[in-house]
Design an enzyme around this catalytic site. Structure first.
Site, PDB file in Angstrom:
ATOM      1  N   GLY A   1       0.767  -1.250   0.000  1.00  0.00           N
ATOM      2  CA  GLY A   1       0.000   0.000   0.000  1.00  0.00           C
ATOM      3  C   GLY A   1       0.793   1.293   0.000  1.00  0.00           C
ATOM      4  O   GLY A   1       0.247   2.336   0.341  1.00  0.00           O
TER       5      GLY A   1
ATOM      6  N   ILE B   1       0.876   6.024   4.689  1.00  0.00           N
ATOM      7  CA  ILE B   1       1.198   5.455   6.003  1.00  0.00           C
ATOM      8  C   ILE B   1       2.131   4.253   5.816  1.00  0.00           C
ATOM      9  O   ILE B   1       3.062   4.049   6.601  1.00  0.00           O
ATOM     10  CB  ILE B   1      -0.099   5.068   6.744  1.00  0.00           C
ATOM     11  CG1 ILE B   1      -0.852   6.353   7.146  1.00  0.00           C
ATOM     12  CG2 ILE B   1       0.195   4.198   7.955  1.00  0.00           C
ATOM     13  CD1 ILE B   1      -2.186   6.139   7.813  1.00  0.00           C
TER      14      ILE B   1
ATOM     15  N   ILE C   1      -4.156  -0.908   3.012  1.00  0.00           N
ATOM     16  CA  ILE C   1      -4.934  -0.809   1.775  1.00  0.00           C
ATOM     17  C   ILE C   1      -6.396  -0.505   2.104  1.00  0.00           C
ATOM     18  O   ILE C   1      -6.975  -1.134   2.993  1.00  0.00           O
ATOM     19  CB  ILE C   1      -4.838  -2.151   0.999  1.00  0.00           C
ATOM     20  CG1 ILE C   1      -3.411  -2.320   0.451  1.00  0.00           C
ATOM     21  CG2 ILE C   1      -5.878  -2.225  -0.096  1.00  0.00           C
ATOM     22  CD1 ILE C   1      -3.167  -3.661  -0.200  1.00  0.00           C
TER      23      ILE C   1
ATOM     24  N   TYR D   1     -17.291   9.850   6.838  1.00  0.00           N
ATOM     25  CA  TYR D   1     -16.490   8.624   6.689  1.00  0.00           C
ATOM     26  C   TYR D   1     -17.376   7.471   6.178  1.00  0.00           C
ATOM     27  O   TYR D   1     -16.894   6.556   5.523  1.00  0.00           O
ATOM     28  CB  TYR D   1     -15.802   8.288   8.019  1.00  0.00           C
ATOM     29  CG  TYR D   1     -14.570   7.442   7.844  1.00  0.00           C
ATOM     30  CD1 TYR D   1     -13.474   7.898   7.102  1.00  0.00           C
ATOM     31  CD2 TYR D   1     -14.487   6.173   8.399  1.00  0.00           C
ATOM     32  CE1 TYR D   1     -12.348   7.122   6.932  1.00  0.00           C
ATOM     33  CE2 TYR D   1     -13.354   5.394   8.240  1.00  0.00           C
ATOM     34  CZ  TYR D   1     -12.294   5.868   7.503  1.00  0.00           C
ATOM     35  OH  TYR D   1     -11.163   5.090   7.338  1.00  0.00           O
TER      36      TYR D   1
ATOM     37  N   LYS E   1     -14.360  -0.379   8.014  1.00  0.00           N
ATOM     38  CA  LYS E   1     -13.356  -0.481   9.093  1.00  0.00           C
ATOM     39  C   LYS E   1     -13.898  -1.319  10.248  1.00  0.00           C
ATOM     40  O   LYS E   1     -13.150  -2.062  10.880  1.00  0.00           O
ATOM     41  CB  LYS E   1     -12.943   0.911   9.590  1.00  0.00           C
ATOM     42  CG  LYS E   1     -12.095   1.713   8.596  1.00  0.00           C
ATOM     43  CD  LYS E   1     -10.825   0.993   8.179  1.00  0.00           C
ATOM     44  CE  LYS E   1      -9.895   1.890   7.366  1.00  0.00           C
ATOM     45  NZ  LYS E   1      -8.834   1.141   6.676  1.00  0.00           N
TER      46      LYS E   1
ATOM     47  N   ILE F   1      -4.330  11.554   8.905  1.00  0.00           N
ATOM     48  CA  ILE F   1      -3.056  12.000   8.305  1.00  0.00           C
ATOM     49  C   ILE F   1      -3.375  12.341   6.850  1.00  0.00           C
ATOM     50  O   ILE F   1      -4.079  11.569   6.179  1.00  0.00           O
ATOM     51  CB  ILE F   1      -2.002  10.860   8.355  1.00  0.00           C
ATOM     52  CG1 ILE F   1      -1.698  10.461   9.807  1.00  0.00           C
ATOM     53  CG2 ILE F   1      -0.714  11.277   7.633  1.00  0.00           C
ATOM     54  CD1 ILE F   1      -0.716   9.305   9.958  1.00  0.00           C
TER      55      ILE F   1
ATOM     56  N   LEU G   1      -3.177  10.463   0.156  1.00  0.00           N
ATOM     57  CA  LEU G   1      -3.996  10.409  -1.058  1.00  0.00           C
ATOM     58  C   LEU G   1      -5.415   9.907  -0.731  1.00  0.00           C
ATOM     59  O   LEU G   1      -6.409  10.511  -1.154  1.00  0.00           O
ATOM     60  CB  LEU G   1      -3.318   9.444  -2.037  1.00  0.00           C
ATOM     61  CG  LEU G   1      -3.707   9.502  -3.490  1.00  0.00           C
ATOM     62  CD1 LEU G   1      -3.440  10.884  -4.055  1.00  0.00           C
ATOM     63  CD2 LEU G   1      -2.931   8.443  -4.271  1.00  0.00           C
ATOM     64  N   SER G   2      -5.514   8.836   0.050  1.00  0.00           N
ATOM     65  CA  SER G   2      -6.836   8.289   0.394  1.00  0.00           C
ATOM     66  C   SER G   2      -7.625   9.270   1.249  1.00  0.00           C
ATOM     67  O   SER G   2      -8.832   9.437   1.052  1.00  0.00           O
ATOM     68  CB  SER G   2      -6.704   6.984   1.187  1.00  0.00           C
ATOM     69  OG  SER G   2      -6.126   6.011   0.402  1.00  0.00           O
TER      70      SER G   2
HETATM   71  P1  NAD Z   1      -2.774   5.859   0.622  1.00  0.00           P
HETATM   72  O1  NAD Z   1      -3.685   6.354  -0.446  1.00  0.00           O
HETATM   73  O2  NAD Z   1      -1.392   6.342   0.612  1.00  0.00           O
HETATM   74  O3  NAD Z   1      -2.765   4.258   0.649  1.00  0.00           O
HETATM   75  C1  NAD Z   1      -3.867   3.465   0.250  1.00  0.00           C
HETATM   76  C2  NAD Z   1      -3.298   2.335  -0.593  1.00  0.00           C
HETATM   77  O4  NAD Z   1      -4.325   1.392  -0.938  1.00  0.00           O
HETATM   78  C3  NAD Z   1      -2.696   2.850  -1.907  1.00  0.00           C
HETATM   79  O5  NAD Z   1      -1.341   2.466  -2.004  1.00  0.00           O
HETATM   80  C4  NAD Z   1      -3.523   2.124  -2.960  1.00  0.00           C
HETATM   81  O6  NAD Z   1      -2.773   1.780  -4.115  1.00  0.00           O
HETATM   82  C5  NAD Z   1      -3.945   0.871  -2.203  1.00  0.00           C
HETATM   83  N1  NAD Z   1      -5.027   0.164  -2.880  1.00  0.00           N
HETATM   84  C6  NAD Z   1      -6.262   0.646  -3.191  1.00  0.00           C
HETATM   85  N2  NAD Z   1      -6.934  -0.296  -3.918  1.00  0.00           N
HETATM   86  C7  NAD Z   1      -6.096  -1.370  -4.037  1.00  0.00           C
HETATM   87  C8  NAD Z   1      -6.211  -2.643  -4.666  1.00  0.00           C
HETATM   88  N3  NAD Z   1      -7.309  -3.015  -5.352  1.00  0.00           N
HETATM   89  N4  NAD Z   1      -5.154  -3.509  -4.596  1.00  0.00           N
HETATM   90  C9  NAD Z   1      -4.031  -3.156  -3.925  1.00  0.00           C
HETATM   91  N5  NAD Z   1      -3.866  -1.960  -3.318  1.00  0.00           N
HETATM   92  C10 NAD Z   1      -4.890  -1.090  -3.379  1.00  0.00           C
HETATM   93  O7  NAD Z   1      -3.519   6.253   1.994  1.00  0.00           O
HETATM   94  P2  NAD Z   1      -3.202   5.915   3.527  1.00  0.00           P
HETATM   95  O8  NAD Z   1      -3.952   6.928   4.273  1.00  0.00           O
HETATM   96  O9  NAD Z   1      -1.756   5.726   3.743  1.00  0.00           O
HETATM   97  O10 NAD Z   1      -3.971   4.530   3.727  1.00  0.00           O
HETATM   98  C11 NAD Z   1      -3.371   3.344   4.244  1.00  0.00           C
HETATM   99  C12 NAD Z   1      -4.320   2.687   5.236  1.00  0.00           C
HETATM  100  O11 NAD Z   1      -4.394   3.500   6.409  1.00  0.00           O
HETATM  101  C13 NAD Z   1      -5.756   2.537   4.746  1.00  0.00           C
HETATM  102  O12 NAD Z   1      -6.286   1.318   5.225  1.00  0.00           O
HETATM  103  C14 NAD Z   1      -6.460   3.701   5.417  1.00  0.00           C
HETATM  104  O13 NAD Z   1      -7.857   3.505   5.546  1.00  0.00           O
HETATM  105  C15 NAD Z   1      -5.750   3.658   6.746  1.00  0.00           C
HETATM  106  N6  NAD Z   1      -5.918   4.862   7.589  1.00  0.00           N
HETATM  107  C16 NAD Z   1      -5.628   6.092   7.088  1.00  0.00           C
HETATM  108  C17 NAD Z   1      -5.793   7.207   7.890  1.00  0.00           C
HETATM  109  C18 NAD Z   1      -5.491   8.591   7.358  1.00  0.00           C
HETATM  110  O14 NAD Z   1      -5.959   9.567   7.947  1.00  0.00           O
HETATM  111  N7  NAD Z   1      -4.721   8.739   6.307  1.00  0.00           N
HETATM  112  C19 NAD Z   1      -6.241   7.069   9.209  1.00  0.00           C
HETATM  113  C20 NAD Z   1      -6.518   5.790   9.700  1.00  0.00           C
HETATM  114  C21 NAD Z   1      -6.355   4.688   8.863  1.00  0.00           C
END
Ligand code: NAD
Length: 261
Positions: A14, A21, A98, A161, A168, A197, A200-201
């Site tokens: 991811g 993250i 992911i 959300y 989640k 944080i 992109l997501s």
């Molecule tokens: P990010 O966009 O950097 O990472 C999300 C990743 O998911 C990307 O690399 C994307 O390519 C991958 N992905 C999406 N569809 C996919 C598929 N079909 N196959 C393989 N990979 C796939 O964003 P992030 O915020 O770093 O997210 C990472 C995790 O952390 C996620 O589960 C997100 O929900 C969780 N999270 C994020 C936050 C925040 O505020 N950013 C807070 C809590 C939890």
């Protein structure tokens, strides 16, 4: 106890860019001496993760490896882990970072969630942990640790959300059932619930800025967390430091989850 991860191999799924993250987790594991195996989806992210990995100062035995893996496709997951097994043999852990939901369903009322949007969020953001853990298990011959990333929106209602909050909640239960199944193989499964944080997501979540401001105003630490802070807790959960911990969610969120007013 030896805190080094030298001689250990971890799969990090991811990394999309330097804000991901997963990239914070990768750096933390790398600093502890681990060898990293990255998976990505699509050539754009493949290029990005290769460039980022090049910036790491690797010693002998730490050379990173890269595989394309789309978690919506069972064959892709199976082939990826077969290839990883062939190339590196044993792995000691995996970071599943992911998630995906349609942007237009991350705003407004949850009530309007479509069937397709609901299933997409569940498929990519929750079921993928089950499928990936099953494929990784044969490579975890010495036991190990699986980590996923969750968010408060699965425990409590967080405005906008929506469908991702429900995914989640499903991911949290998924993690606990996997922890129960895999414990007998000395494989632990845990989650980090990160505070918001800017990634992109996160950009896809409606009015994300106000979620961040809320942290600055009301979280005990009065500031958002960083990728590095999530990376440090990930190191704890993926290393032997946490060897008695499984089925757990650790909040790395400046303490926001304890606030009830
Ligand atoms: P990010 O966009 O950097 O990472 C999300 C990743 O998911 C990307 O690399 C994307 O390519 C991958 N992905 C999406 N569809 C996919 C598929 N079909 N196959 C393989 N990979 C796939 O964003 P992030 O915020 O770093 O997210 C990472 C995790 O952390 C996620 O589960 C997100 O929900 C969780 N999270 C994020 C936050 C925040 O505020 N950013 C807070 C809590 C939890």
């Amino acid at each position: 106890m030896n805190f080094s991860l030298e001689g250990r191999t971890y799969v990090v799924m991811g990394v999309a860019n330097k804000r991901s993250i997963a990239w914070g987790i990768a750096r933390s594991l790398h600093e502890a001496g681990a060898r990293l195996v990255f998976t990505y989806v699509g050539e754009r992210f493949g290029k990005s993760v290769r460039e980022l990995a090049e910036s790491l100062d690797t010693s002998e035995g730490q050379e990173p490896l890269f595989y394309e893996c789309d978690v919506t496709d069972d064959e892709s997951i199976i082939q990826t882990f077969e290839a990883i097994g062939k190339d590196v043999g044993t792995i000691h852990g995996l970071a599943h970072c992911i998630a995906f939901a349609n942007r237009d369903e991350l705003k407004g009322e949850f009530l309007n969630t479509s069937r397709d949007g609901f299933l997409t969020a569940q498929n990519i953001s929750s079921y993928s942990l089950t499928a990936v853990s099953r494929a990784a298990k044969p490579l975890m011959t010495e036991g190990g640790s699986i980590l996923t990333m969750t968010y408060l929106g699965g425990e409590k209602v967080v405005q906008n959300y929506n469908v991702m909050g429900v995914a989640k909640a499903s991911l949290d239960a998924n993690m606990r059932y996997l922890a129960s199944d895999l414990g007998k193989d000395s494989i632990r499964v845990n989650a980090i619930s990160a505070g918001p944080i800017r990634t992109l997501s996160a950009k896809g979540v409606g009015d994300f800025n106000s979620i961040l401001s809320e942290i600055e105003e009301r979280a005990p630490l009065r500031r958002p967390v960083t990728q590095e802070e999530v990376g440090s807790t990930a190191y704890y959960l993926l290393s032997d430091l946490s060897r008695g911990v499984t089925g757990e969610i650790i909040h790395v969120d400046s303490g926001f989850n304890i606030i009830g007013y």
